[in-house]
Design a protein around this motif. Structure first.
Motif: not given
Lengths: 342, 104
Positions: A75-102
């Protein structure tokens, strides 16, 4: 120092002009340069070959398999390619949340909610990430900030149970019990959720305030709505223990057991009560019943170990204390250490 | 490699290790782990040196046993063999780690 500079100066000149006197050194440099070139080529070839869609597909694949470390990378790589979609941000955020990077999760949920301000899920996750962050640092302002976002989520969708639950948790964490009860009552008024659960939660807020009588009233309301709500019987028992009314406490624990004889908590609570009252024989009996349900319960093992100690059964006592320590009971660890010192 | 100028090899390996540490940092940054570049690279460098030295030693002893069985002449060979294997292992280790942390 100057001699050294001169010597190295000559050496560098020789390397630059390609006249290295030492053959070994010459080949070593060539091998090292080839090695570095291989690394650089490998890096660029791998990075040139992949498209945005491929990366997004990979990220979603890892995300649905709950492999959040790799999902976050893609997801980080996708975002680096200038993809700015709610779904991508949300899923990336959830993954970070699960990894404990609040902190990073909060950043991406904020971005998601700024793109789609009508998505209550983004507000829920934003509140959740802030709540977890605040729980780590015990920061009052962050708890309130989390509650603010959750309130926004509730405004957008008043039928989401998880939002009410999280709002209550946030306010309880900062001692704003009245506010927490407001949200639980709102949930009750909507008539869409399990009423017993919310009455039980209101009872918990009164318990945390030290208002045990009022708490009992709400636990009883929970039972009135659902006769089989075992947790409420246990909670009433706990309130009676806090009011030093041990008989009523045991009665309520036993009512819980009548409803569900495989519920381990009442056995442990009764065992603990008997232990406090110096009735070690009864305490060990109840703890053994609890261990029949779950032999790995650390509290039951600890109480049994301590009861056996008082009954003079040193060998058995140590055996159960070791088990309790193995399953993560800190008091058992301390007791074993104390015995080893003695 | 760099048999006559060993210090040069250690300097080059450390510089490559610094770059490797940067990629390791980005690899783990999602889980909130952030290594200090200097301290982190020093730790990774130390670990690589120890690991490769032990591996090279094991290979040297195996080679000695092998040469004894087949009665090969290995006079004055041990030190050069150890150093060559040690340097090759370090390059390999850095390369594999680099490929792993930059994978897509």
């Amino acid at each position: 120092m100057r001699n050294l500079e001169k010597q190295y100066g000559k050496y560098v000149k020789k390397i630059l002009s390609g006249k290295i006197p030492d053959k070994n050194l010459k080949y070593s440099f060539i091998i090292t340069l080839c090695f570095i070139a291989t690394c650089v080529c490998a890096y660029f070839i791998r990075h040139l070959n992949y498209s945005r869609d491929y990366l997004l597909q990979k990220a979603n694949e890892y995300y649905s398999n709950e492999e959040h470390f790799y999902a976050a990378r893609y997801f980080a790589k996708v975002i680096k390619l200038n993809v700015s979609e709610t779904d991508v941000y949300k899923k990336y955020g959830i993954s970070l949340l699960k990894l404990g990077n609040y902190s990073q999760a909060v950043k991406y949920f904020k971005l998601a909610s700024s793109i789609d301000s009508y998505d209550e899920d983004s507000y829920y996750f934003l509140g959740d990430a802030l709540y977890r962050k605040a729980s780590e640092t015990d920061d009052k302002d962050t708890f309130l900030q989390a509650a603010e976002y959750i309130e926004k989520g509730i405004d957008l969708n008043p039928d989401s149970e998880k939002l009410y639950l999280l709002a209550g948790l946030c306010f309880r964490s900062v001692g704003l019990y009245e506010k927490a009860r407001d949200f639980y009552n709102k949930a009750l008024m909507s008539n869409k959720f399990n009423k017993s659960g919310f009455y039980n939660l209101i009872g918990n807020t009164f318990d945390e305030e030290g208002n045990y009588k009022e708490a009992i009233l709400y636990y009883e309301k929970a039972i009135l709505n659902d006769n089989s709500f075992v947790v409420a019987f246990c909670n009433i028992g706990d309130m009676f223990v806090k009011m030093n009314n041990y008989e009523s406490a045991v009665q309520n624990y036993q009512k819980a057991l009548e409803l569900d004889e495989n519920f381990i908590a009442p056995y442990i609570k009764i065992a603990s009560l008997y232990y406090d009252k110096n009735n070690f024989a009864e305490s060990s009996k109840e703890a053994l019943k609890a261990l029949k349900i779950n032999p790995e319960d650390n509290n039951a093992n600890y109480i049994l170990g301590m009861a056996y100690k008082q009954l003079g059964k040193e060998k058995e006592s140590l055996e159960y204390l070791k088990k309790a320590a193995f399953y993560g009971n800190d008091k058992a660890v301390k007791e074993i250490k104390r015995r080893n010192v003695l | 490699m760099f048999y006559n100028k060993k210090y040069l090899f250690f300097i080059i390996a450390y510089l490559m290790n610094l770059i490797l540490c940067f990629f390791v940092n980005t690899y783990f940054s999602f889980s909130g782990i952030n290594l200090n570049l200097i301290v982190g690279s020093a730790i990774i460098y130390g670990l690589i040196l120890i690991f490769c030295f032990v591996a090279a030693r094991i290979l040297l002893y195996s080679f000695k046993v092998f040469s004894r069985i087949f009665k090969l002449k290995t006079k004055n060979f041990a030190t050069k063999f150890l150093w060559t294997v040690f340097t090759v292992f370090i390059y390999l280790f850095i390369f594999i780690t680099f490929i792993k942390v930059t994978e897509y």
